[in-house]
Write a protein that holds these residues in place. Structure first.
Motif, PDB file in Angstrom:
ATOM      1  N   ILE A  59     -15.424   0.958   2.570  1.00  0.00           N
ATOM      2  CA  ILE A  59     -15.122   1.164   1.148  1.00  0.00           C
ATOM      3  C   ILE A  59     -15.332  -0.135   0.359  1.00  0.00           C
ATOM      4  O   ILE A  59     -14.850  -1.196   0.747  1.00  0.00           O
ATOM      5  CB  ILE A  59     -13.672   1.680   0.955  1.00  0.00           C
ATOM      6  CG1 ILE A  59     -13.514   3.028   1.664  1.00  0.00           C
ATOM      7  CG2 ILE A  59     -13.324   1.797  -0.526  1.00  0.00           C
ATOM      8  CD1 ILE A  59     -12.114   3.640   1.567  1.00  0.00           C
TER       9      ILE A  59
ATOM     10  N   VAL B 200     -16.126   2.554  -4.745  1.00  0.00           N
ATOM     11  CA  VAL B 200     -15.155   3.002  -5.742  1.00  0.00           C
ATOM     12  C   VAL B 200     -15.556   2.435  -7.104  1.00  0.00           C
ATOM     13  O   VAL B 200     -15.662   1.217  -7.261  1.00  0.00           O
ATOM     14  CB  VAL B 200     -13.721   2.547  -5.374  1.00  0.00           C
ATOM     15  CG1 VAL B 200     -12.723   2.995  -6.436  1.00  0.00           C
ATOM     16  CG2 VAL B 200     -13.334   3.072  -3.997  1.00  0.00           C
TER      17      VAL B 200
ATOM     18  N   SER C 249     -10.450   9.281   0.026  1.00  0.00           N
ATOM     19  CA  SER C 249     -11.520   8.963   0.982  1.00  0.00           C
ATOM     20  C   SER C 249     -10.976   8.788   2.397  1.00  0.00           C
ATOM     21  O   SER C 249     -11.549   9.297   3.361  1.00  0.00           O
ATOM     22  CB  SER C 249     -12.229   7.666   0.576  1.00  0.00           C
ATOM     23  OG  SER C 249     -12.925   7.857  -0.622  1.00  0.00           O
ATOM     24  N   VAL C 250      -9.869   8.068   2.512  1.00  0.00           N
ATOM     25  CA  VAL C 250      -9.322   7.782   3.843  1.00  0.00           C
ATOM     26  C   VAL C 250      -8.801   9.066   4.494  1.00  0.00           C
ATOM     27  O   VAL C 250      -9.093   9.351   5.664  1.00  0.00           O
ATOM     28  CB  VAL C 250      -8.208   6.712   3.760  1.00  0.00           C
ATOM     29  CG1 VAL C 250      -7.483   6.565   5.096  1.00  0.00           C
ATOM     30  CG2 VAL C 250      -8.804   5.364   3.328  1.00  0.00           C
TER      31      VAL C 250
ATOM     32  N   TRP D  34       0.847  -1.194   0.000  1.00  0.00           N
ATOM     33  CA  TRP D  34       0.000   0.000   0.000  1.00  0.00           C
ATOM     34  C   TRP D  34       0.886   1.248   0.000  1.00  0.00           C
ATOM     35  O   TRP D  34       0.501   2.292   0.536  1.00  0.00           O
ATOM     36  CB  TRP D  34      -0.930   0.001   1.235  1.00  0.00           C
ATOM     37  CG  TRP D  34      -2.381  -0.213   0.940  1.00  0.00           C
ATOM     38  CD1 TRP D  34      -2.970  -0.283  -0.291  1.00  0.00           C
ATOM     39  CD2 TRP D  34      -3.460  -0.398   1.894  1.00  0.00           C
ATOM     40  NE1 TRP D  34      -4.328  -0.503  -0.173  1.00  0.00           N
ATOM     41  CE2 TRP D  34      -4.655  -0.583   1.161  1.00  0.00           C
ATOM     42  CE3 TRP D  34      -3.530  -0.439   3.282  1.00  0.00           C
ATOM     43  CZ2 TRP D  34      -5.896  -0.790   1.776  1.00  0.00           C
ATOM     44  CZ3 TRP D  34      -4.770  -0.645   3.893  1.00  0.00           C
ATOM     45  CH2 TRP D  34      -5.940  -0.819   3.140  1.00  0.00           C
TER      46      TRP D  34
ATOM     47  N   LEU E 262     -12.151  -2.071   4.002  1.00  0.00           N
ATOM     48  CA  LEU E 262     -12.264  -2.081   2.541  1.00  0.00           C
ATOM     49  C   LEU E 262     -12.485  -3.516   2.063  1.00  0.00           C
ATOM     50  O   LEU E 262     -11.815  -4.448   2.526  1.00  0.00           O
ATOM     51  CB  LEU E 262     -10.987  -1.562   1.878  1.00  0.00           C
ATOM     52  CG  LEU E 262     -10.461  -0.169   2.266  1.00  0.00           C
ATOM     53  CD1 LEU E 262      -9.492  -0.270   3.436  1.00  0.00           C
ATOM     54  CD2 LEU E 262      -9.763   0.474   1.073  1.00  0.00           C
TER      55      LEU E 262
ATOM     56  N   PHE F  56      -8.880  -2.742  -4.188  1.00  0.00           N
ATOM     57  CA  PHE F  56      -8.477  -2.115  -2.916  1.00  0.00           C
ATOM     58  C   PHE F  56      -6.958  -1.977  -2.802  1.00  0.00           C
ATOM     59  O   PHE F  56      -6.463  -1.242  -1.967  1.00  0.00           O
ATOM     60  CB  PHE F  56      -9.077  -2.863  -1.699  1.00  0.00           C
ATOM     61  CG  PHE F  56      -8.261  -4.015  -1.183  1.00  0.00           C
ATOM     62  CD1 PHE F  56      -8.388  -5.281  -1.733  1.00  0.00           C
ATOM     63  CD2 PHE F  56      -7.378  -3.836  -0.120  1.00  0.00           C
ATOM     64  CE1 PHE F  56      -7.637  -6.342  -1.253  1.00  0.00           C
ATOM     65  CE2 PHE F  56      -6.624  -4.909   0.375  1.00  0.00           C
ATOM     66  CZ  PHE F  56      -6.756  -6.157  -0.208  1.00  0.00           C
TER      67      PHE F  56
ATOM     68  N   ILE G 146      -8.833   5.858  -2.943  1.00  0.00           N
ATOM     69  CA  ILE G 146      -8.774   5.377  -1.564  1.00  0.00           C
ATOM     70  C   ILE G 146      -8.048   6.388  -0.682  1.00  0.00           C
ATOM     71  O   ILE G 146      -8.495   6.717   0.423  1.00  0.00           O
ATOM     72  CB  ILE G 146      -8.109   3.978  -1.509  1.00  0.00           C
ATOM     73  CG1 ILE G 146      -9.038   2.949  -2.161  1.00  0.00           C
ATOM     74  CG2 ILE G 146      -7.783   3.583  -0.073  1.00  0.00           C
ATOM     75  CD1 ILE G 146      -8.418   1.592  -2.396  1.00  0.00           C
TER      76      ILE G 146
ATOM     77  N   GLY H  10      -8.075  -4.112   4.534  1.00  0.00           N
ATOM     78  CA  GLY H  10      -8.893  -4.568   3.411  1.00  0.00           C
ATOM     79  C   GLY H  10      -8.886  -6.078   3.327  1.00  0.00           C
ATOM     80  O   GLY H  10      -7.931  -6.730   3.751  1.00  0.00           O
TER      81      GLY H  10
END
Lengths: 442, 442
Positions: A351, A379, A398-399, A63, A166, A388, A395, A141
């Motif tokens: 999400i 999404v 939004s986060v 990520w 997520l 995700f 992402i 997620g």
């Protein structure tokens, strides 16, 4: 440890004794984890990130684009913690770590663990070892989302302020259970599996690779595959040299059988040849979609272990947030689940990936509908479940927006760590002695 | 032939010589077929039904509810013909039939075949052997739909009056190619596969079973699985006795490891036990979704052959209606496909299953959009791809309505066969001597 599994620059904390949900006690259980940023004085600027099935504590590896100053995972604001789950080959106790009772790797004898075991042992490290007093937010997620949902339920009310999940579910579906079963069967079919008693260097590569190919398809979407591959053929630069790749094409052909026939058919697919009867001899092409899958299968066996794969897919099968928690007579399982979800901290961010066929958007809508004040973001991605791990921009947006709104206090004070300093701060001063949060009754 | 593959009450016509699209000549190639009803005097009341991947010529076995007087497949009106595809274990030339050149079964040396080869050899039987002059309608779903689309393109204009396709595509998608690859890899992983050179009684059962489990999931839908199984557990009536089922659970446990732990976790899933630490010893349950898959896997290996499975999934990979047909410079592959579809008989009936994730509704919409005057019916079914084998009522209604509207002449005259007589009529009088349709140039 399987020699091929990559080493990660991470911390290991050894938990002297840990009793699993199944009743078995793990002794001297390593927990691998990584941290970024620095704890504030209140020891409460904590962001816990939970990884998915084949992930590790190294958030930057999977990520990465979400991590950095002014991004969703901001080490200048948060003390970020990610620990490796039990049963994973990336450092925590697992089939490939040593069983202190025997001096050999656990292998298939590693006891079954649950999502709740992961959360409890990670909480132990975070609180007992790192001295954290309160967690600002837990994020995850897929399987990481299962753990995220468990975090508040396994700690005192208020210990976890917010959660972000997520592409996950409140209970593992029949669909996911069945896919896991189908993938394990591929591993069991491989003679190298030996009921799990294989040498690390001789793991069931073909079976694990086949399982990964199947899993990977469930992580994608039909349309993303079509856009990327269509009916394109893959022409190898050099003729195949290994017996394996030949055999897998079913093209190790004895003299009586013409080895070039499939080529002909497949070249026609490419529209190159108008007459179907007289193909020209050329290197054998396979479809790009096939070669991509094989490549992914090969890549996976170099970084994962078959017993670990079996273990973690079975772990996910146990996931049911309501399990054993709010039983009361005459209540349906759906009602039990709704009651459990309602116990989670309000104002969650949930999400969905619109094209996710594995953990489908209605599963996240269900979560959001029962957590008071939740926000559901769908999404609009065609990437399937893997969205995700792919749709970084949306992402992150939004986060970050959610965190700045819901955790205003943590964005108001001075930075806890400067750029460049953040990564190393914890290693120097993360141990705070005795825990002040009593988790024993949770 | 693999002794376990069920025998079907069907006809076999042996084609003395047949040159496949790949260039190989099959000698003395058996073609298994079944017919229902009776040819009319004009020899044109012909309904051709094409089966799917694991189907056979025995339509009553897999589309039985559609067959009968006043139903879609009406032997009192139509002379109904269904032939087994090349490479299938149900009677036509395949890896399990004898190679006349060696006197042994072809095994993995059976040459690759295409959908077009199936259509051409079936046309040979229908015209040369059964004396048919014209086909009123060709019908098929999934792989049978691919063949249905090929039928008019491999015969003179007007020979096929109408086509009906269900849950199929005009070209095999990257998605389907990839799933086929993933399933074949499961078979290759099984040591019993032996590059295809196994004895019929010793086929790679585990690999084929794993492939079937995976395939079966792609035929279903997430929601149908959830409705049917949810998180229900399957409690075996008697403790497992075979090593295989134990091993597959990963539960052949040496003394050090407690064999009942998974039970505990899974019983909790059922909400039966509030405390996760002290499970009572009980028979080991597995999830119903798992046990269902295993049952289906076991059932399949008793009726199918691994080399045949590999062969037919590869056959489907070659499916591209435009392949080699309308090549012209500067045309995109999409345009080629559109042009080819426009060459099909107008007024086709195209049926989609709304929840089909394997052959998705937009693929059928594409077919319908390019065949002039086509009707597209989307069956509002949650059963996934298998809906075309399950939603009998709606399919019967759509197909029957279409036939009565489009083939009025065949519904106006007297019945060609009475009830009871229909099934046997053909065996007595189906051979009409010399063919009157010249297919050599198609």
């Amino acid at each position: 440890m399987s020699s091929s599994i990559p080493r990660i620059d991470q911390q290991i904390f050894v938990v002297p004794s840990f009793t699993l949900e199944c009743g078995t006690e793990l002794k001297d259980a390593p927990v691998a984890y990584k941290t970024w940023g620095r704890l504030n004085e209140a020891r409460d600027n904590v962001m816990v990130i939970c990884h998915a099935l084949t992930g590790s504590a190294d958030v930057e590896d999977w990520w990465g684009p979400l991590m950095g100053s002014n991004k969703a995972f901001d080490p200048s604001r948060f003390f970020i913690f990610c620990a490796n789950v039990l049963g994973s080959p990336y450092g925590s106790a697992s089939p490939i770590t040593t069983n202190p009772a025997t001096g050999r790797p656990y292998g298939p004898e590693f006891p079954p663990t649950s999502i709740r075991d992961d959360v409890r042992i990670h909480q132990h490290v975070l609180i007992q070892h790192l001295g954290v007093r309160r967690v600002a937010v837990v994020i995850g997620g897929s399987m990481g989302g299962m753990a995220t949902l468990e975090w508040p339920l396994l700690s005192p009310p208020g210990f976890v302020r917010r959660i972000i999940v997520l592409a996950t579910s409140a209970r593992h579906s029949a669909w996911c259970i069945a896919w896991g079963e189908s993938q394990r069967q591929s591993i069991y079919s491989d003679p190298a599996y030996k009921e799990g008693y294989y040498e690390p260097s001789e793991q069931p590569r073909n079976g694990l690779s086949a399982a990964r190919m199947c899993a990977l398809l469930t992580y994608r979407s039909r349309d993303s595959f079509e856009r990327r591959f269509g009916r394109k053929v893959h022409l190898p630069a050099t003729p195949p040299t290994t017996k394996r790749s030949e055999a897998r094409e079913g093209l190790i052909t004895p003299p009586a059988s013409p080895p070039l026939e499939v080529e002909a058919l497949e070249l026609h697919n490419d529209g190159l040849d108008r007459d179907g009867r007289e193909p020209a001899p050329t290197p054998r092409p396979i479809f790009s979609a096939q070669s991509y899958l094989r490549y992914q299968g090969d890549k996976f066996i170099a970084r994962f272990d078959a017993n670990c794969y079996i273990h973690i897919t079975r772990k996910m099968d146990t996931h049911d947030l309501a399990r054993g928690r709010v039983a009361s007579e005459g209540t349906t399982t759906d009602e039990l689940l709704a009651k459990t979800l309602a116990m989670l901290p309000p104002h969650a961010l949930v999400i969905s990936i619109q094209s996710d066929g594995l953990f489908t958007p209605p599963e996240q809508a269900l979560i959001a509908s029962h957590i008071p004040g939740s926000e559901l973001v769908v999404v609009a991605s065609g990437e399937g479940h893997d969205g995700f791990l792919v749709e970084f921009e949306e992402i992150n947006h939004s986060v970050l927006g959610f965190l700045q709104r819901e955790l205003k206090d943590l964005y108001e004070g001075p930075l806890v760590a400067e750029d460049g300093e953040a990564d190393f701060a914890v290693k120097k001063e993360s141990v705070f002695g005795e825990a002040e949060v009593d988790l024993t009754r949770w």
